[in-house]
Design an enzyme around this catalytic site. Structure first.
Site, PDB file in Angstrom:
ATOM      1  N   GLY A   7       0.854  -1.201   0.000  1.00 32.15           N
ATOM      2  CA  GLY A   7       0.000   0.000   0.000  1.00 32.15           C
ATOM      3  C   GLY A   7       0.881   1.238   0.000  1.00 32.15           C
ATOM      4  O   GLY A   7       1.674   1.445   0.921  1.00 32.15           O
ATOM      5  N   HIS A  10      -1.168   7.403   1.523  1.00 33.43           N
ATOM      6  CA  HIS A  10      -0.628   8.315   2.549  1.00 33.43           C
ATOM      7  C   HIS A  10       0.170   7.610   3.635  1.00 33.43           C
ATOM      8  O   HIS A  10       1.276   8.035   3.965  1.00 33.43           O
ATOM      9  CB  HIS A  10      -1.790   9.116   3.161  1.00 33.43           C
ATOM     10  CG  HIS A  10      -2.615   9.805   2.113  1.00 33.43           C
ATOM     11  ND1 HIS A  10      -2.061  10.549   1.094  1.00 33.43           N
ATOM     12  CD2 HIS A  10      -3.942   9.823   1.895  1.00 33.43           C
ATOM     13  CE1 HIS A  10      -3.028  11.003   0.306  1.00 33.43           C
ATOM     14  NE2 HIS A  10      -4.173  10.588   0.766  1.00 33.43           N
ATOM     15  N   CYS A  43      -9.396  14.504  -0.176  1.00 31.64           N
ATOM     16  CA  CYS A  43     -10.101  15.676   0.381  1.00 31.64           C
ATOM     17  C   CYS A  43     -10.316  16.728  -0.703  1.00 31.64           C
ATOM     18  O   CYS A  43     -11.160  17.598  -0.593  1.00 31.64           O
ATOM     19  CB  CYS A  43      -9.310  16.287   1.522  1.00 31.64           C
ATOM     20  SG  CYS A  43      -7.581  16.440   1.133  1.00 31.64           S
TER      21      CYS A  43
HETATM   22  C1  FAD Z   1     -13.392  11.794  -0.613  1.00 30.90           C
HETATM   23  C2  FAD Z   1     -12.498  11.692   0.592  1.00 30.90           C
HETATM   24  C3  FAD Z   1     -12.158  12.840   1.297  1.00 30.90           C
HETATM   25  C4  FAD Z   1     -11.308  12.740   2.417  1.00 30.90           C
HETATM   26  N1  FAD Z   1     -10.965  13.901   3.081  1.00 30.90           N
HETATM   27  C5  FAD Z   1     -10.131  13.808   4.154  1.00 30.90           C
HETATM   28  C6  FAD Z   1      -9.718  15.009   4.839  1.00 30.90           C
HETATM   29  O1  FAD Z   1     -10.117  16.123   4.468  1.00 30.90           O
HETATM   30  N2  FAD Z   1      -8.880  14.873   5.898  1.00 30.90           N
HETATM   31  C7  FAD Z   1      -8.437  13.644   6.318  1.00 30.90           C
HETATM   32  O2  FAD Z   1      -7.675  13.589   7.301  1.00 30.90           O
HETATM   33  N3  FAD Z   1      -8.806  12.479   5.688  1.00 30.90           N
HETATM   34  C8  FAD Z   1      -9.639  12.561   4.631  1.00 30.90           C
HETATM   35  N4  FAD Z   1     -10.030  11.408   3.978  1.00 30.90           N
HETATM   36  C9  FAD Z   1      -9.596  10.106   4.521  1.00 30.90           C
HETATM   37  C10 FAD Z   1      -8.196   9.778   3.974  1.00 30.90           C
HETATM   38  O3  FAD Z   1      -8.221   9.836   2.574  1.00 30.90           O
HETATM   39  C11 FAD Z   1      -7.804   8.389   4.439  1.00 30.90           C
HETATM   40  O4  FAD Z   1      -7.808   8.371   5.844  1.00 30.90           O
HETATM   41  C12 FAD Z   1      -6.395   8.066   3.903  1.00 30.90           C
HETATM   42  O5  FAD Z   1      -6.455   7.893   2.521  1.00 30.90           O
HETATM   43  C13 FAD Z   1      -5.816   6.822   4.564  1.00 30.90           C
HETATM   44  O6  FAD Z   1      -4.570   6.568   3.971  1.00 30.90           O
HETATM   45  P1  FAD Z   1      -3.985   5.064   3.910  1.00 30.90           P
HETATM   46  O7  FAD Z   1      -2.714   5.131   3.191  1.00 30.90           O
HETATM   47  O8  FAD Z   1      -4.034   4.463   5.288  1.00 30.90           O
HETATM   48  O9  FAD Z   1      -5.080   4.246   3.081  1.00 30.90           O
HETATM   49  P2  FAD Z   1      -5.584   4.399   1.586  1.00 30.90           P
HETATM   50  O10 FAD Z   1      -5.547   5.801   1.164  1.00 30.90           O
HETATM   51  O11 FAD Z   1      -6.858   3.626   1.525  1.00 30.90           O
HETATM   52  O12 FAD Z   1      -4.472   3.637   0.720  1.00 30.90           O
HETATM   53  C14 FAD Z   1      -4.289   2.249   0.810  1.00 30.90           C
HETATM   54  C15 FAD Z   1      -3.515   1.818  -0.404  1.00 30.90           C
HETATM   55  O13 FAD Z   1      -3.271   0.413  -0.299  1.00 30.90           O
HETATM   56  C16 FAD Z   1      -3.448  -0.180  -1.565  1.00 30.90           C
HETATM   57  N5  FAD Z   1      -3.783  -1.590  -1.341  1.00 30.90           N
HETATM   58  C17 FAD Z   1      -4.717  -2.096  -0.499  1.00 30.90           C
HETATM   59  N6  FAD Z   1      -4.685  -3.442  -0.530  1.00 30.90           N
HETATM   60  C18 FAD Z   1      -3.704  -3.797  -1.408  1.00 30.90           C
HETATM   61  C19 FAD Z   1      -3.207  -5.037  -1.893  1.00 30.90           C
HETATM   62  N7  FAD Z   1      -3.700  -6.209  -1.455  1.00 30.90           N
HETATM   63  N8  FAD Z   1      -2.206  -5.028  -2.808  1.00 30.90           N
HETATM   64  C20 FAD Z   1      -1.676  -3.845  -3.249  1.00 30.90           C
HETATM   65  N9  FAD Z   1      -2.108  -2.630  -2.823  1.00 30.90           N
HETATM   66  C21 FAD Z   1      -3.123  -2.613  -1.922  1.00 30.90           C
HETATM   67  C22 FAD Z   1      -4.573   0.625  -2.215  1.00 30.90           C
HETATM   68  O14 FAD Z   1      -4.495   0.532  -3.622  1.00 30.90           O
HETATM   69  C23 FAD Z   1      -4.264   2.036  -1.705  1.00 30.90           C
HETATM   70  O15 FAD Z   1      -3.451   2.730  -2.618  1.00 30.90           O
HETATM   71  C24 FAD Z   1     -10.842  11.477   2.851  1.00 30.90           C
HETATM   72  C25 FAD Z   1     -11.188  10.326   2.135  1.00 30.90           C
HETATM   73  C26 FAD Z   1     -12.003  10.426   1.013  1.00 30.90           C
HETATM   74  C27 FAD Z   1     -12.344   9.194   0.247  1.00 30.90           C
END
Ligand code: FAD
Ligand code: NAI
Length: 447
Positions: A7, A10, A43
């Site tokens: 993944g 962020h 966001c």
């Molecule tokens: C429309 C929207 C608006 C938002 N606005 C805000 C905001 O204003 N402020 C805020 O703090 N948060 C906001 N968020 C929440 C924020 O986007 C998430 O909390 C953040 O993206 C989490 O990051 P992450 O890397 O943990 O997970 P994710 O962003 O979900 O990324 C996970 C990654 O893992 C990859 N992945 C998963 N499983 C596998 C696998 N088996 N093999 C290969 N790759 C895999 C996916 O492709 C993805 O790229 C918003 C979310 C959305 C959808």
């Protein structure tokens, strides 16, 4: 040492940069992600779809080459299918079907979350959308540009639902906003605050339907044309589902301990129940300083900090995360709401006996120009036992959002209300009042 990160959004990006910038020498880093892009700031989707910013280009803050330049091996459009936690090997497949095997010394899972999909009749009709990925933002943007798409149903009036409802309204659409709760933003604010947003949404032409459950997507010729709920039937041209996220944790489901909602259970260093595996971001739990217990809060702000802390621990530097308060904010048609910690409702749900104090006043002294001045409403929530501050909410058209960080720190540090009452808060008529609403709220507590 060889690190593998699953993944690269962020949380994964923060972990990768922490490893590359602090432990790159003599170590190996492999990054795998099934998406074709990385670092998209979700966001920004509502801002771009609502034409408050010109386009989406600026919503990406890094690219694969940045990691390759630091010596990492990054492979996008590569889906990790399995992890053998005994052999410490990750098995993946690229877009063109090539199989990849990567051994690891330390594995960091940053698999994130996925939108919860209402399993309703008609769910495969065209014109039904979710809003997580950049590609899904593009699809919604194109949908709203189509001839004949005039009425939009948004299911879920949480953060995403309220933001995309505003965006669709700004595009001149009729918008029906549904939520199971009796108000919007129910997970973050007490009703005295969320109803200010409800009024704001209605004043700007959004039709709210609360306590109403979608039952069926109605359609003709393969395309959605309506939405049936437990209270009525509505002709709509497209539907956007925003009913929350669930953590992606299938890779570790048979090996790693998980939280009630399926998120990987981690300690303060983001280590899972397997000492060689760390989990960060939306796929993992966090520590709530307000609850003083494990929690799940899917926010980019939490994902980044978890990525940093988890990476240091994976690389052998033992540090604890500071914990979170779930600080968050939203601005819709110029009304700003910010909150941190627990609302009174959330405290009750967590069986934490609390008291609260509300206060409302102008931001600036009455002699300041009217057009620069606005009322601000504040609520401070604190424990019955010991008066420990556990939450705060503010609402105004005035931009008071920076204040919430002070309350976030207060909760993190276990501050009690007596310490807040006479806190040194400067007075300058350009910015606040001599008896400002934080001091006055704290002083009037328990009266
Ligand atoms: C429309 C929207 C608006 C938002 N606005 C805000 C905001 O204003 N402020 C805020 O703090 N948060 C906001 N968020 C929440 C924020 O986007 C998430 O909390 C953040 O993206 C989490 O990051 P992450 O890397 O943990 O997970 P994710 O962003 O979900 O990324 C996970 C990654 O893992 C990859 N992945 C998963 N499983 C596998 C696998 N088996 N093999 C290969 N790759 C895999 C996916 O492709 C993805 O790229 C918003 C979310 C959305 C959808
Ligand atoms: N400004 C910010 O900080 C933002 C944060 N985010 C984060 O992204 C994550 C996902 O956001 P959201 O999808 O908005 O989740 P959310 O949890 O904020 O809102 C989901 C909403 O859907 C409602 N709901 C659930 N099931 C329903 C059903 N069957 N019918 C009708 N309503 C139903 C809930 O009552 C809730 O109001 C959250 O963690 C949120 O904090 C998202 C956008 C902006």
């Amino acid at each position: 040492m060889k690190f593998v990160i699953v993944g690269t959004n962020h949380a994964g990006i923060a972990a990768a940069n922490t490893i590359l910038d602090n432990y790159g020498e003599g170590n190996e880093l492999v990054m795998l992600d099934r998406n074709s892009n990385l670092s998209y700031l979700g966001c920004g989707t509502a801002l771009w779809v609502g034409r408050q910013i010109d386009g989406y280009e600026g919503l990406f803050y890094t690219k694969p080459e940045d990691f390759e330049a630091k010596g990492a091996k990054i492979s996008l459009e590569t889906n990790v299918e399995k992890v053998d936690f005994d052999k410490k090997v990750v098995y993946a497949k690229t877009k063109d079907g090539q199989k990849i095997e990567e051994s690891y010394d330390k594995l960091i899972l940053a698999e994130g979350s996925a939108p919860i999909a209402p399993n309703l009749p008609g769910k495969d009709l065209d014109g039904i959308h979710f809003l997580k990925l950049f590609q899904e933002g593009q699809a919604v943007d194109q949908e709203l540009s189509k001839e004949g798409v005039d009425t939009v149903a948004v299911i879920g009036a949480g953060y995403i639902g309220v933001e995309i409802a505003e965006a669709a309204r700004r595009r001149g659409k009729n918008v029906l906003l549904f939520d199971a709760e009796d108000t919007c933003l129910a997970s973050y604010y007490d009703k005295e605050f969320s109803q200010l947003m409800d009024e704001n949404l209605k004043e700007n032409g959004i039709e709210t339907h609360y306590g109403e459950f979608a039952q069926e997507y109605l359609g003709e010729n393969g395309r959605v044309t309506g939405l049936k709920t437990d209270k009525g039937q509505y002709e709509v041209d497209t539907v956007i589902n925003c009913i929350g996220f669930r953590p992606n944790s299938n890779l570790g489901e048979d090996h790693l301990e998980r939280f009630g909602n399926g998120a990987y259970l981690v300690n303060r260093g983001f280590q899972t129940s397997d000492p060689d595996v760390y989990a960060v971001g939306d796929c993992a739990t966090n520590y709530s300083n307000a609850l003083q217990d494990t929690t799940y809060i899917a926010l980019a702000s939490n994902a980044v900090r978890a990525g940093i802390v988890g990476a240091h621990n994976a690389a052998g530097t033992a540090i604890d995360g500071a914990g979170v308060q779930g600080s968050n904010g939203i601005e819709i048609f110029d009304l700003k709401l910010v909150s941190t910690g627990l609302s009174v409702k959330a405290a009750k749900k967590a069986d934490i006996p609390v008291k609260f104090v509300d206060y409302e006043d102008l931001q600036l002294p009455g002699f300041m120009p009217e057009e620069k001045n606005e009322k601000v409403k504040i609520r401070i929530v604190y424990t019955e036992e010991g008066n420990r501050i556990v939450g705060a909410q503010l609402a105004s058209h005035y931009d008071m959002h920076q204040l919430i960080h002070m309350f976030s720190l207060a909760i993190q540090e276990g501050l009690t209300m007596d310490k807040l009452q006479l806190l040194d808060i400067f007075f300058l008529p350009h910015y606040n009042q001599p008896y400002n609403y934080v001091t006055m709220a704290a002083l009037s507590a328990d009266k």
